[in-house]
Motif scaffolding. Structure first.
Motif, short mmCIF file in Angstrom:
data_model
loop_
_atom_site.label_atom_id
_atom_site.label_comp_id
_atom_site.label_asym_id
_atom_site.label_seq_id
_atom_site.Cartn_x
_atom_site.Cartn_y
_atom_site.Cartn_z
N LEU A 182 65.05 -26.43 -97.33
CA LEU A 182 65.26 -25.34 -98.28
C LEU A 182 63.96 -24.63 -98.62
CD1 LEU A 182 68.01 -26.93 -100.49
CD2 LEU A 182 68.22 -25.55 -98.44
N GLU A 183 63.99 -23.32 -98.49
CA GLU A 183 62.79 -22.51 -98.74
C GLU A 183 63.26 -21.10 -99.11
OE1 GLU A 183 59.31 -23.01 -98.72
OE2 GLU A 183 58.50 -21.97 -96.99
N SER A 184 62.60 -20.49 -100.10
CA SER A 184 62.98 -19.12 -100.45
C SER A 184 62.61 -18.20 -99.27
CB SER A 184 62.26 -18.68 -101.72
OG SER A 184 60.88 -18.81 -101.58
N SER A 185 63.08 -16.97 -99.31
CA SER A 185 62.82 -16.00 -98.24
C SER A 185 63.25 -16.52 -96.87
CB SER A 185 61.34 -15.61 -98.17
OG SER A 185 60.87 -15.24 -99.42
N VAL A 203 66.19 -30.94 -97.55
CA VAL A 203 64.77 -31.16 -97.79
C VAL A 203 64.27 -30.10 -98.77
CG1 VAL A 203 62.50 -31.33 -96.69
CG2 VAL A 203 64.58 -32.00 -95.41
N VAL A 204 63.73 -30.55 -99.89
CA VAL A 204 63.25 -29.63 -100.94
C VAL A 204 61.79 -29.99 -101.24
CG1 VAL A 204 63.64 -28.78 -103.29
CG2 VAL A 204 65.57 -29.62 -101.95
N GLY A 205 60.93 -28.99 -101.32
CA GLY A 205 59.53 -29.25 -101.63
C GLY A 205 59.36 -29.80 -103.04
N GLY A 206 58.60 -30.88 -103.18
CA GLY A 206 58.37 -31.48 -104.51
C GLY A 206 57.01 -31.08 -105.05
N PHE A 207 56.71 -29.80 -105.00
CA PHE A 207 55.39 -29.32 -105.43
C PHE A 207 55.55 -27.93 -106.06
CE2 PHE A 207 55.09 -26.37 -101.93
CZ PHE A 207 55.92 -26.95 -100.98
N GLN A 208 54.45 -27.40 -106.59
CA GLN A 208 54.55 -26.21 -107.42
C GLN A 208 54.40 -24.88 -106.70
OE1 GLN A 208 52.25 -28.52 -107.19
NE2 GLN A 208 50.38 -28.09 -108.31
N GLY A 209 53.53 -24.79 -105.72
CA GLY A 209 53.28 -23.47 -105.14
C GLY A 209 52.92 -23.54 -103.67
N GLY A 210 53.15 -22.42 -102.98
CA GLY A 210 52.83 -22.33 -101.56
C GLY A 210 54.02 -22.74 -100.71
N PRO A 211 53.98 -22.39 -99.42
CA PRO A 211 55.11 -22.71 -98.54
C PRO A 211 55.12 -24.18 -98.13
CG PRO A 211 53.35 -21.62 -97.32
CD PRO A 211 52.89 -21.67 -98.75
N VAL A 228 68.72 -20.96 -101.18
CA VAL A 228 69.90 -21.10 -102.05
C VAL A 228 69.97 -19.97 -103.06
CG1 VAL A 228 70.08 -23.62 -101.84
CG2 VAL A 228 68.65 -22.65 -103.65
N TYR A 229 68.97 -19.09 -103.04
CA TYR A 229 68.92 -17.99 -104.01
C TYR A 229 67.90 -16.99 -103.47
CZ TYR A 229 68.40 -15.74 -108.63
OH TYR A 229 68.37 -14.85 -109.66
N SER A 230 68.02 -15.73 -103.95
CA SER A 230 67.17 -14.69 -103.36
C SER A 230 65.71 -14.74 -103.85
CB SER A 230 67.77 -13.32 -103.67
OG SER A 230 67.98 -13.22 -105.06
N ARG A 231 65.47 -15.46 -104.95
CA ARG A 231 64.09 -15.55 -105.44
C ARG A 231 63.61 -17.00 -105.46
NH1 ARG A 231 65.08 -12.30 -110.82
NH2 ARG A 231 63.14 -13.28 -111.47
N GLN A 232 62.31 -17.17 -105.64
CA GLN A 232 61.78 -18.53 -105.67
C GLN A 232 62.19 -19.25 -106.96
OE1 GLN A 232 57.62 -19.15 -104.48
NE2 GLN A 232 57.52 -20.52 -106.22
N LEU A 233 62.63 -20.48 -106.80
CA LEU A 233 63.06 -21.30 -107.94
C LEU A 233 62.18 -22.54 -108.04
CD1 LEU A 233 66.89 -21.25 -107.18
CD2 LEU A 233 65.76 -20.03 -109.05
N THR A 234 62.32 -23.26 -109.16
CA THR A 234 61.61 -24.54 -109.26
C THR A 234 62.36 -25.59 -108.43
OG1 THR A 234 62.92 -25.25 -111.15
CG2 THR A 234 60.88 -24.04 -111.64
N THR A 235 61.65 -26.64 -108.11
CA THR A 235 62.27 -27.75 -107.36
C THR A 235 63.52 -28.24 -108.08
OG1 THR A 235 60.08 -28.42 -106.59
CG2 THR A 235 61.82 -30.09 -106.48
C1 LIG Z 1 58.31 -24.27 -106.52
S1 LIG Z 1 58.93 -24.22 -104.94
C2 LIG Z 1 57.53 -24.00 -103.95
C3 LIG Z 1 57.33 -22.59 -103.69
C4 LIG Z 1 57.58 -22.07 -102.24
N1 LIG Z 1 56.56 -21.08 -102.00
C5 LIG Z 1 58.90 -21.34 -102.00
O1 LIG Z 1 58.88 -20.16 -101.82
O2 LIG Z 1 59.97 -21.98 -101.92
C6 LIG Z 1 59.40 -25.85 -104.57
C7 LIG Z 1 60.46 -25.97 -103.52
O3 LIG Z 1 61.69 -25.46 -104.00
C8 LIG Z 1 62.45 -24.97 -102.90
N2 LIG Z 1 62.83 -23.60 -103.21
C9 LIG Z 1 62.32 -22.78 -104.16
N3 LIG Z 1 63.00 -21.63 -104.21
C10 LIG Z 1 63.99 -21.73 -103.28
C11 LIG Z 1 65.06 -20.85 -102.88
N4 LIG Z 1 65.25 -19.67 -103.42
N5 LIG Z 1 65.89 -21.31 -101.91
C12 LIG Z 1 65.73 -22.53 -101.34
N6 LIG Z 1 64.75 -23.38 -101.70
C13 LIG Z 1 63.88 -22.99 -102.64
C14 LIG Z 1 61.61 -25.11 -101.66
O4 LIG Z 1 61.97 -26.29 -100.97
C15 LIG Z 1 60.21 -25.23 -102.24
O5 LIG Z 1 59.34 -25.92 -101.40
#
Ligand SMILES: C[S@@+](CC[C@H](N)C(=O)[O-])C[C@H]1O[C@@H](n2cnc3c(N)ncnc32)[C@H](O)[C@@H]1O
Length: 231
Positions: free
Chosen positions: A153-156, A171-179, A193-200
């Motif tokens: 899972l990753e935004s964009s 698979v979801v990133g367990g961190f705050q920033g960056g890809p 799962v959504y059009s914008r970046q969300l928290t883990t």
């Molecule tokens: C705070 S985010 C890290 C920021 C990362 N640059 C991003 O764009 O997803 C932590 C994790 O949440 C998941 N995540 C955040 N926004 C998401 C989204 N809109 N769709 C799917 N996964 C998302 C990703 O796995 C990401 O690694």
């Protein structure tokens, strides 16, 4: 044999012991004194070591045990987990894989959680004696995910849609920033799962709610209002 349930992996999580280059940092030494622990046995935490961390590479993706704590509590409180249909793993930024005994619950208190993770990272298992409840696994991520449909899972990225097969891993990133690192993205199909970046934590909540809806677990039976209890 077909798998029942799903797998959640928090990947590249910002959970590590204070690295050697910070052992003599002012904030690190102050928190070590306060806690009565050597720096090498303490978790790196930006809320306490933010100034010292300025010299660390990729510091924007490090020192956030709170992200892992909150996401694990959300996952372990979910009906899917309570029904035994969710396996949970934490992979750390430096490549460790944490396994949890099925059904285990974690402390809600953040300081207690940190103490538990410190013991795990120093001794490789919790508790140190007897049957382990949490331990550092020998498996590689590839071995863990073999034979499963994997969604990273990753935004964009293209939206996650349709029926998600039983046995799928998320698979979801367990961190705050960056890809996510490319080694993690290459584990499966990259989806949002959504059009914008969300928290883990928001991603874990959304995902588990929709998996529960799909499996008919924990659905809330809302009344339509017609023929309800109104007099
Ligand atoms: C705070 S985010 C890290 C920021 C990362 N640059 C991003 O764009 O997803 C932590 C994790 O949440 C998941 N995540 C955040 N926004 C998401 C989204 N809109 N769709 C799917 N996964 C998302 C990703 O796995 C990401 O690694």
């Amino acid at each position: 044999m077909a798998r029942v349930g799903y797998l959640l992996l928090l990947a590249s999580s910002a959970l590590e012991l204070v690295p050697k280059e910070l052992w003599n940092g002012k904030q690190v030494l102050a928190s070590a004194k306060k806690r009565g622990k050597p720096p090498r046995e303490m978790l790196l935490d930006v809320s306490m070591h933010g100034w010292d961390m300025k010299v660390l590479p990729e510091r924007w993706a490090r020192g956030r045990p709170d992200i892992v704590h909150v996401a694990l509590l959300t996952a372990m409180d979910s009906p899917l987990y309570l029904e035994g249909k969710l396996e949970i793993y934490v992979h750390t930024r430096d490549g460790k894989l944490m396994e949890f005994k099925r059904g285990v619950r974690l402390p809600r208190n953040y300081e207690q959680f940190k103490g538990l993770m410190e013991q795990l990272l120093v001794r490789s298992r919790v508790p140190v004696e007897g049957e382990p409840l949490i331990w550092i696994s020998d498996q590689s991520l590839e071995q863990l995910l073999r034979g499963r449909r994997v969604y990273v899972l990753e935004s964009s990225s293209p939206p996650l849609s349709g029926e998600l097969p039983d046995g799928a891993a998320f698979v979801v990133g367990g961190f705050q920033g960056g890809p996510l690192p490319s080694s993690i993205k290459s584990l499966g199909e990259v989806r949002s799962v959504y059009s914008r970046q969300l928290t883990t934590n928001a991603v874990v909540s959304l995902l588990l709610c929709s998996l529960e809806g799909q499996g008919g677990i924990g659905r809330i039976a809302f009344s339509s209002g017609e023929g309800g209890t109104r007099s």
